[in-house]
Scaffold this active site. Structure first.
Site, PDB file in Angstrom:
ATOM      1  N   ASP A 150       1.218 -51.967  -2.884  1.00 47.95           N
ATOM      2  CA  ASP A 150       0.927 -50.761  -3.611  1.00 47.95           C
ATOM      3  C   ASP A 150       0.968 -51.010  -5.394  1.00 47.95           C
ATOM      4  OD1 ASP A 150       0.664 -48.303  -4.427  1.00 47.95           O
ATOM      5  OD2 ASP A 150       2.433 -47.452  -3.313  1.00 47.95           O
ATOM      6  N   GLU A 203       2.481 -46.723 -12.884  1.00 49.71           N
ATOM      7  CA  GLU A 203       3.613 -45.872 -11.807  1.00 49.71           C
ATOM      8  C   GLU A 203       4.864 -47.091 -11.841  1.00 49.71           C
ATOM      9  OE1 GLU A 203       2.017 -44.927  -8.137  1.00 49.71           O
ATOM     10  OE2 GLU A 203       4.026 -44.850  -7.162  1.00 49.71           O
ATOM     11  N   GLU A 219       0.086 -36.377 -10.116  1.00 51.71           N
ATOM     12  CA  GLU A 219       0.924 -37.404  -9.232  1.00 51.71           C
ATOM     13  C   GLU A 219       0.674 -38.753 -10.177  1.00 51.71           C
ATOM     14  OE1 GLU A 219       0.899 -37.134  -5.247  1.00 51.71           O
ATOM     15  OE2 GLU A 219       1.233 -39.048  -4.902  1.00 51.71           O
ATOM     16  N   GLU A 260       0.475 -42.050   4.558  1.00 53.37           N
ATOM     17  CA  GLU A 260       1.796 -41.468   3.873  1.00 53.37           C
ATOM     18  C   GLU A 260       1.771 -39.954   4.522  1.00 53.37           C
ATOM     19  OE1 GLU A 260       1.083 -42.421  -0.319  1.00 53.37           O
ATOM     20  OE2 GLU A 260       2.547 -44.260  -0.080  1.00 53.37           O
TER      21      GLU A 260
HETATM   22  C1  BDP Z   1       1.307 -44.704  -4.291  1.00 58.46           C
HETATM   23  C2  BDP Z   1       1.943 -43.554  -4.714  1.00 58.46           C
HETATM   24  C3  BDP Z   1       1.649 -42.188  -4.212  1.00 58.46           C
HETATM   25  C4  BDP Z   1       0.169 -42.241  -3.960  1.00 58.46           C
HETATM   26  C5  BDP Z   1      -0.255 -43.509  -3.212  1.00 58.46           C
HETATM   27  C6  BDP Z   1      -1.677 -43.487  -2.889  1.00 58.46           C
HETATM   28  O1  BDP Z   1       3.240 -43.656  -4.986  1.00 58.46           O
HETATM   29  O2  BDP Z   1       1.955 -41.081  -5.125  1.00 58.46           O
HETATM   30  O3  BDP Z   1      -0.054 -41.122  -3.335  1.00 58.46           O
HETATM   31  O4  BDP Z   1       0.367 -44.687  -3.895  1.00 58.46           O
HETATM   32  O5  BDP Z   1      -2.345 -44.503  -3.469  1.00 58.46           O
HETATM   33  O6  BDP Z   1       1.384 -45.797  -5.094  1.00 58.46           O
HETATM   34  O7  BDP Z   1      -2.284 -42.937  -2.086  1.00 58.46           O
END
Ligand code: BDP
Length: 713
Positions: A377, A405, A179, A303
Site C-alpha cells: 500500500d 500518505e 482522504e 477495506e
Molecule cells: C490506503 C489509504 C486509504 C485508501 C486506500 C485505497 O490509507 O485511505 O482508501 O489506500 O487506496 O493507502 O483505497
C-alpha cells in the site's frame, strides 16, 4: 542617506511581487535580457487562427507566456510574412500548417511536433498536431523550452504518448474533506457548484494540460453514491465544462451499492437484471449531462467497500456489468486491484494477485484494472506489484500515490520521481527479459488496446496547491512520467526546478542534489532495508512499529515486521508465505535468495537474525541503526544546503521550505529514535559506538497521540 540607498538596492534585487507558489511551474517570469535577445527573433509574429475553445486556450497561454518571459507579445497575423514567425495549429485550423510536411502522420492522439521550417521563404517555428489538444500541449512544450532556456532555433521535436489515459485520482469527499490530503480542503466547492465556478479550476486545468494529464476522477475511491445523483452530476458538469478545452475528461467513482442507496433497489447483485438496468439508465443519464464523461473508477470489496463478492460474484462480474452500461457512450470502467479480504489473510501481499490472475481475459474490452505500484500500500518503498506482467489479456493501469500518505505528509521534502522511475524500470521478466513495468503498462509487451497511468492527487485549496512548494514537483513528475514513462526523473526534477525557482546553476545543482537523495533519505529514517507498514494507526502520521491488536492483523505493524528475539522481517520466501512465487521465476529466484536480493528489499522478503552480516560488513542490527541515522543526517544536510540558497530564492518560498525542512529533521529523528527504542527491546543489543541513543524512552514515543492529524477521515 546610505541606509536608504542600501534599502533601495535590497528592494531592487527582490522579485517584484512576493511569490507564494500559486503559479506553480507556469510562472513565466521575465528571462534575463540576453536570453530574451535569443528568443525574441523566434517569436516575431504569431499565425494561429483560434477556431476552437482549445485553440483559444492555447493561444491565450502562448501570449501569456511570451508576454511574461519576453516582456513582449508577437504581432498576430493571418499569414507568415516575416522571419521569426510562429505558425501554430492543426492542418484543419491553419491553412499554412496544412501545406507543410511536418510528420504528423505517425503521432498518437494528442501528440505534437515542434519544427523549424521555411514558410513562404521565412524561417518559421511550427507547433502543430493532428488535434487541438495536441496543439495546446505543443504550446506548453515550447514555453517549457523558453522557461528552461533551451535553444529553439534548431528545434525538432516529435512527441507522442503511448499512455492514453494520464489521470489524476482525487480522493475528495463531497463535504470537501480529502482522504489523505495534506493541502487543505478539496478544490471542488460542491456547495457552490454549479452556479459559482471558481476561476481556480481553470488554473488547475492549465497545470494539468501543461503536463499532458487528460483525465481527472473528481471523487474519493471510498465513494459516496450521492455523487451519482442529478444534483451532483450537474456540479460535475460545470467542472467538465471548464476542463474540456484543456483536454481533460471527467470521471467519477461509483459506489457499488448505489442501486440500493440511491436507486431504491433491494440488491446491487451485478447479475440481477434490475441492477443492470439501473446502471444502464444511470449511464444514459450521466452522458446526457456530460456527453464526454470519461467513465467510472471503482473500489470494490476492499477495506469494507461494497462489491460483487457480497453477492457471491467475481470482480469481473461487477466490472463487466458497469462496462456494459457505459459502453454505448464510449465510457471506460477502471476497476481497482487494491483488494484484500476481510477474513484473516495468509499474506496480504499475495491477495490481489491471487484474486485477479484467474480473471485474466474475463473482463470486457472497456475495462482497465488499476494496480498500485506495490502489493501492500504505497509504502515508502515497495518492490513492484507482481500483477504487472501476469495479466496479458487485461490492460493494467499503474496507480501511484502523489499525496504523501506514508512519506511524511506535506512537510517532508521527498521527491517521488526517483521512486517511480525505479518501479517503472524494474524487469518483470514476463514473458521475457526486458519486459519492464513501463513496457507492461504502456502496452508494448502485451499489446494492450488501452493504457493508463493514474496518480492519487496531492492538490487542495492551499495557495501552493500541494501543501508544500516541493510537493508540486511530485504532481509535475507524475504528469511527465505518465506522458512518457521512460523519462529520467533527474531530468524532470531539473526541468521543474528551473521553471519553478531559477535557472541559475548555483541554485539548480544543489537543489537537484537535495531532491535526488530525498527519497532514499525518507526510506532510511522510516523503513530501511525493506521494512514496511510501521506508521501510526489510522492517521499514518509518525512511527508506530508497536501497533498491534485491533480488528485485523494486517492493520498492525507487528504483522509486517515480525520482530522477535531471533530477528526481524517478513519471510515471504518459498519457506515462508511464498509471495516470491508470484513473480516470474527469474525475479523470484533473486528475491528468494538472501545472497542475491537487493538489500533495499531484504526484510520485505526475509526474516533474518539480528547478527546477520549485511553487505557493509555490519550486522543487521547495526546496519538498521546506521541507516536510520543516515536518513536523519541527510535531512540535516538538506536543511543546510537550502539555507545556503537563500540569496537565490524569493524570501516567502524560501522561508516556507526552510521551516518545513526543520520539521522534517525533527520528525526524521523521531522516526529514528522511536524505531530504535522499540526494536532494541527485541535485539537486546547496544547501539554501535558513536551512535546517539534515542532521546526519549519507548513509553514516551508510544504515549504520543494524534487524533487530529490531517488527511484522516
Ligand atoms: C490506503 C489509504 C486509504 C485508501 C486506500 C485505497 O490509507 O485511505 O482508501 O489506500 O487506496 O493507502 O483505497
Amino acid at each position: 542617506m546610505s541606509a536608504i540607498w542600501a534599502l533601495c538596492a535590497a528592494l531592487l534585487v527582490q522579485p517584484a511581487s512576493a511569490e507564494d507558489g500559486y503559479d506553480l511551474w507556469l510562472r513565466y517570469q521575465p528571462l534575463p535580457p540576453a536570453q530574451r535577445g535569443i528568443y525574441a527573433p523566434s517569436a516575431a509574429q504569431l499565425v494561429m487562427p483560434a477556431t476552437s475553445p482549445t485553440l483559444v486556450a492555447a493561444k491565450e497561454e502562448l501570449l501569456r507566456g511570451l508576454n511574461g518571459l519576453l516582456s513582449q507579445a508577437p504581432a498576430t497575423s493571418e499569414r507568415v510574412s516575416k522571419a521569426g514567425a510562429l505558425l501554430v495549429g492543426t492542418p484543419q485550423s491553419n491553412p499554412q500548417v496544412a501545406q507543410l510536411d511536418l510528420g504528423l502522420k505517425g503521432l498518437t492522439p494528442q501528440g505534437y511536433v515542434l519544427r523549424q521550417r521555411r514558410v513562404d521563404g521565412h524561417p518559421t517555428l511550427v507547433i502543430a498536431a493532428n488535434d487541438d489538444v495536441g496543439v495546446l500541449y505543443g504550446v506548453f512544450h515550447f514555453l517549457r523550452l523558453l522557461q528552461t532556456q533551451q535553444p529553439v532555433d534548431k528545434v525538432d521535436v516529435s512527441e507522442s504518448s503511448r499512455i492514453q489515459l494520464r489521470m489524476l485520482n482525487h480522493w475528495d469527499n463531497l463535504d470537501r474533506t480529502v482522504e489523505r490530503g495534506y493541502s487543505g480542503a478539496s478544490l471542488w466547492d460542491w456547495h457552490k457548484l454549479p452556479d459559482y465556478v471558481d476561476p481556480r479550476y481553470t488554473d488547475y486545468a492549465r497545470a494539468n494540460a501543461s503536463l499532458g494529464i487528460n483525465a481527472t476522477v473528481l471523487t474519493n475511491v471510498n465513494a459516496n453514491a450521492m455523487a451519482l445523483t442529478p444534483t451532483y452530476l450537474h456540479k460535475a458538469e460545470a467542472l467538465a465544462k471548464v476542463f474540456r478545452p484543456y483536454g481533460i475528461r471527467v470521471y467519477l467513482t461509483a459506489r457499488f451499492s448505489a442501486p440500493v442507496e440511491i436507486g431504491g433497489l433491494k440488491t446491487a447483485d451485478p447479475l440481477d437484471p434490475q441492477v443492470q438496468k439501473w446502471w444502464q439508465a444511470k449511464a444514459a443519464e450521466i452522458y446526457k449531462i456530460i456527453p464526454d464523461f470519461g467513465g467510472l473508477l471503482v473500489k470494490a470489496n476492499s477495506e469494507g467497500q461494497p462489491g460483487p463478492q457480497d453477492y457471491g460474484r467475481t470482480h469481473a462480474d461487477g466490472a463487466n456489468m458497469m462496462a456494459d452500461a457505459v459502453k454505448p457512450f464510449g465510457g471506460t470502467v477502471i476497476w481497482r486491484a487494491f483488494v484484500y479480504s476481510n477474513e484473516q489473510p495468509d499474506d496480504r501481499a499475495k491477495q490481489a494477485y491471487d484474486e485477479f490472475v484467474p480473471l485474466d481475459g474475463k473482463f470486457r474490452d472497456n475495462v482497465l484494472v488499476q494496480v498500485k505500484n506495490g502489493a501492500i500500500d504505497f509504502q515508502p518503498r515497495e518492490p513492484f506489484h507482481p500483477l504487472f506482467g501476469a495479466m496479458p489479456k487485461t490492460p493494467l493501469a499503474m496507480e501511484f500515490q502523489i499525496t504523501k500518505e506514508y512519506l511524511g505528509f506535506a512537510t517532508h521534502l521527498v521527491y517521488l520521481g526517483t521512486f517511480w522511475e525505479e518501479v517503472l524500470r524494474e524487469d518483470t521478466y514476463r514473458p521475457r527479459k526486458g519486459s519492464t513495468v513501463a513496457k507492461i503498462v504502456d502496452g508494448t509487451v502485451h499489446n494492450y488496446a488501452r493504457t493508463a497511468i493514474a496518480g492519487v492527487a496531492n492538490v487542495g485549496v492551499d495557495r501552493n496547491w500541494s501543501g508544500s512548494q516541493f510537493d508540486q514537483a511530485n504532481w509535475y513528475a507524475f504528469g511527465r512520467l505518465a506522458w512518457n514513462p521512460m523519462l529520467s526523473s533527474k531530468d524532470i526534477a531539473e526541468e521543474w526546478l528551473r521553471m519553478t525557482f531559477s535557472n541559475d546553476p548555483k541554485f539548480v545543482e544543489p537543489a537537484l542534489g537535495m531532491m535526488m537523495k530525498s527519497h532514499e533519505a525518507v526510506v532510511d529514517y522510516m523503513t530501511p532495508l525493506g521494512l514496511h507498514h510501521l506508521m501510526g494507526r489510522g492517521h499514518h502520521y509518525g512511527p508506530g512499529p508497536w501497533v498491534e491488536g485491533g480488528p485485523r492483523a494486517d492493520w498492525t505493524s507487528v504483522y509486517f515486521h515480525r520482530a522477535d528475539a531471533n530477528g526481524i522481517g517478513f519471510d515471504r520466501t518459498r519457506k515462508g508465505s511464498d509471495a516470491v512465487s508470484q513473480y516470474a521465476p527469474q525475479v523470484a529466484a533473486v528475491f528468494n535468495d538472501v545472497k542475491r536480493i537487493p538489500e533495499k528489499f531484504l526484510l520485505w522478503f526475509h526474516h533474518l537474525p539480528w547478527d546477520y552480516r549485511t553487505k557493509s560488513g555490519r550486522i543487521l542490527w547495526d546496519e538498521l541503526v546506521y541507516r536510520y541515522t543516515r536518513g536523519v543526517d541527510t535531512v540535516r544536510e538538506m536543511g543546510k544546503t537550502w539555507q545556503s540558497l537563500a540569496p537565490l530564492v524569493d524570501s516567502q518560498r524560501h522561508a516556507e521550505v526552510a521551516a518545513f525542512l526543520k520539521i522534517q529533521e525533527q520528525e526524521a529523528k523521531w522516526w529514528r529514535d522511536a524505531s530504535i527504542a522499540y526494536f532494541q527491546t527485541f535485539s537486546k543489543r547496544p547501539l554501535p559506538s558513536g551512535f546517539a541513543p534515542p532521546e526519549h524512552s519507548l513509553d514516551y514515543y508510544k504515549s504520543l497521540e494524534f487524533p487530529y492529524a490531517p488527511g484522516h477521515h
